[in-house]
Design a protein around this motif. Structure first.
Motif, PDB file in Angstrom:
ATOM      1  N   LEU A   3       0.812  -1.210   0.000  1.00  0.00           N
ATOM      2  CA  LEU A   3       0.000   0.000   0.000  1.00  0.00           C
ATOM      3  C   LEU A   3       0.845   1.260   0.000  1.00  0.00           C
ATOM      4  CD1 LEU A   3      -2.803   1.277   0.221  1.00  0.00           C
ATOM      5  CD2 LEU A   3      -2.615   1.099   2.694  1.00  0.00           C
ATOM      6  N   ARG A   6       2.157   2.175  -3.347  1.00  0.00           N
ATOM      7  CA  ARG A   6       0.990   2.360  -4.227  1.00  0.00           C
ATOM      8  C   ARG A   6       0.325   3.702  -3.943  1.00  0.00           C
ATOM      9  NH1 ARG A   6      -4.634   0.890  -3.881  1.00  0.00           N
ATOM     10  NH2 ARG A   6      -5.508   0.581  -5.955  1.00  0.00           N
ATOM     11  N   LEU A   7       0.178   4.043  -2.683  1.00  0.00           N
ATOM     12  CA  LEU A   7      -0.430   5.316  -2.353  1.00  0.00           C
ATOM     13  C   LEU A   7       0.431   6.473  -2.826  1.00  0.00           C
ATOM     14  CD1 LEU A   7      -1.809   4.619   1.225  1.00  0.00           C
ATOM     15  CD2 LEU A   7      -3.136   5.056  -0.830  1.00  0.00           C
ATOM     16  N   LEU A  10      -0.108   6.777  -6.558  1.00  0.00           N
ATOM     17  CA  LEU A  10      -1.422   7.290  -6.920  1.00  0.00           C
ATOM     18  C   LEU A  10      -1.579   8.763  -6.544  1.00  0.00           C
ATOM     19  CD1 LEU A  10      -3.619   4.236  -5.890  1.00  0.00           C
ATOM     20  CD2 LEU A  10      -3.139   5.026  -8.197  1.00  0.00           C
ATOM     21  N   LEU A  11      -0.900   9.176  -5.504  1.00  0.00           N
ATOM     22  CA  LEU A  11      -0.973  10.579  -5.140  1.00  0.00           C
ATOM     23  C   LEU A  11      -0.288  11.473  -6.168  1.00  0.00           C
ATOM     24  CD1 LEU A  11      -0.360  10.420  -1.307  1.00  0.00           C
ATOM     25  CD2 LEU A  11      -2.366  11.370  -2.424  1.00  0.00           C
ATOM     26  N   GLU A  81      -8.102  11.107  -3.837  1.00  0.00           N
ATOM     27  CA  GLU A  81      -6.746  11.478  -3.430  1.00  0.00           C
ATOM     28  C   GLU A  81      -6.702  11.830  -1.948  1.00  0.00           C
ATOM     29  OE1 GLU A  81      -6.177  14.568  -6.284  1.00  0.00           O
ATOM     30  OE2 GLU A  81      -4.694  13.410  -7.388  1.00  0.00           O
ATOM     31  N   GLN A  83      -8.669  10.624   0.358  1.00  0.00           N
ATOM     32  CA  GLN A  83      -8.774   9.372   1.103  1.00  0.00           C
ATOM     33  C   GLN A  83      -7.438   8.637   1.122  1.00  0.00           C
ATOM     34  OE1 GLN A  83     -11.494   8.144   2.892  1.00  0.00           O
ATOM     35  NE2 GLN A  83      -9.902   6.739   3.611  1.00  0.00           N
ATOM     36  N   ARG A  84      -6.757   8.621  -0.022  1.00  0.00           N
ATOM     37  CA  ARG A  84      -5.456   7.955  -0.076  1.00  0.00           C
ATOM     38  C   ARG A  84      -4.449   8.658   0.832  1.00  0.00           C
ATOM     39  NH1 ARG A  84      -7.075   6.955  -5.585  1.00  0.00           N
ATOM     40  NH2 ARG A  84      -6.222   8.954  -6.292  1.00  0.00           N
ATOM     41  N   ASP A  87      -5.297   7.707   4.391  1.00  0.00           N
ATOM     42  CA  ASP A  87      -4.880   6.331   4.687  1.00  0.00           C
ATOM     43  C   ASP A  87      -3.365   6.242   4.857  1.00  0.00           C
ATOM     44  OD1 ASP A  87      -7.480   5.457   4.598  1.00  0.00           O
ATOM     45  OD2 ASP A  87      -7.343   4.589   2.588  1.00  0.00           O
ATOM     46  N   LEU A  88      -2.650   6.966   4.029  1.00  0.00           N
ATOM     47  CA  LEU A  88      -1.191   6.959   4.126  1.00  0.00           C
ATOM     48  C   LEU A  88      -0.729   7.557   5.454  1.00  0.00           C
ATOM     49  CD1 LEU A  88       1.571   6.424   2.941  1.00  0.00           C
ATOM     50  CD2 LEU A  88       1.399   8.563   1.659  1.00  0.00           C
ATOM     51  N   ASP A 117      -4.355  -5.061  -0.850  1.00  0.00           N
ATOM     52  CA  ASP A 117      -3.262  -4.860  -1.799  1.00  0.00           C
ATOM     53  C   ASP A 117      -2.026  -5.703  -1.507  1.00  0.00           C
ATOM     54  OD1 ASP A 117      -4.317  -2.448  -3.400  1.00  0.00           O
ATOM     55  OD2 ASP A 117      -4.539  -1.796  -1.321  1.00  0.00           O
TER      56      ASP A 117
END
Length: 225
Positions: A3, A6-7, A10-11, A81, A83-84, A87-88, A117
């Motif tokens: 994760l 990946r985060l 994606l960010l 974004e 939310q990611r 979460d990060l 993930d």
């Protein structure tokens, strides 16, 4: 893919782990600093204080989403974004607290974020959490997490190697019986139910045993075409 990378990908911009979840410039305005310090102190004393972790996680989530006045994430990020980023922030907080050798709850919370993930990493964290907690509460949380993620076979694998029915919270037995039924393994369910005989205070689990006995009996009934 794990994760954390990946985060970051994606960010669309690097997020140094050392800064995620740290106090942002706007924190003082909102009065978060004294509360954050108090929560970190509580977690230093007891890294498995679930209420303190939840409260601190809410603060770092808010910091990650709102940012500072000049943070481009505030103006440009969409909901996904944000939310990611949140979460990060919690991921980083959990990893930080998990450095305490007594900590198991932060490992469970990081595992919750990674279960979709990075199953291998999730199981590794849940195994470590179970090994750190002699009461069995960490095992209960890990088994429940895997079941809720639709992974009863993995829950059975975790529990089979780590459940000590004489010493652990009997809720671990419940979770294992449920996992066995969900995995369509009625014989395993019956075996785990029988293992509750080892729990020293049988009177306290009488209702639990009745509930699980009915469930196992139903699971062992032959199905009709």
């Amino acid at each position: 893919m794990a994760l954390l990378p990946r985060l970051r990908r994606l960010l669309g911009r690097p997020v140094p782990a050392s800064r995620v979840g740290a106090r942002r410039p706007g924190a003082t305005r909102h009065g978060d600093v004294p509360q954050e310090d108090a929560l970190r102190s509580r977690l230093g004393d007891d890294p498995n204080d679930e209420q303190a972790f939840a409260a601190l996680a809410e603060i770092v989530r808010r910091h990650a989403v709102t940012g500072s006045d000049d943070d481009p994430l505030t103006a440009e990020a969409d909901d996904a974004e944000r939310q990611r980023a949140a979460d990060l922030a919690v991921w980083s907080l959990g990893e930080e607290l998990a450095g305490n050798p007594r900590a198991w709850y932060p490992l469970v919370e990081v595992a919750r974020l990674s279960v979709r993930d990075d199953l291998e990493g999730t199981l590794r964290r849940l195994t470590t959490a179970a090994e750190r907690d002699p009461s069995g509460r960490a095992l209960v949380a890990g088994l429940r997490l895997l079941r809720e993620a639709g992974l009863p076979v993995e829950a059975l694998g975790l529990g089979t190697g780590h459940w000590h029915p004489r010493d652990h919270d009997p809720e671990a037995g419940r979770e294992l019986v449920l996992a066995a039924v969900e995995a369509d393994r009625p014989l395993d369910a019956k075996q785990h139910l029988a293992s509750l005989d080892l729990y020293p205070d049988q009177a306290s689990i009488a209702q639990l045993r009745r509930e699980l006995t009915r469930l196992v009996e139903h699971a062992n009934r032959p199905t009709t075409a």
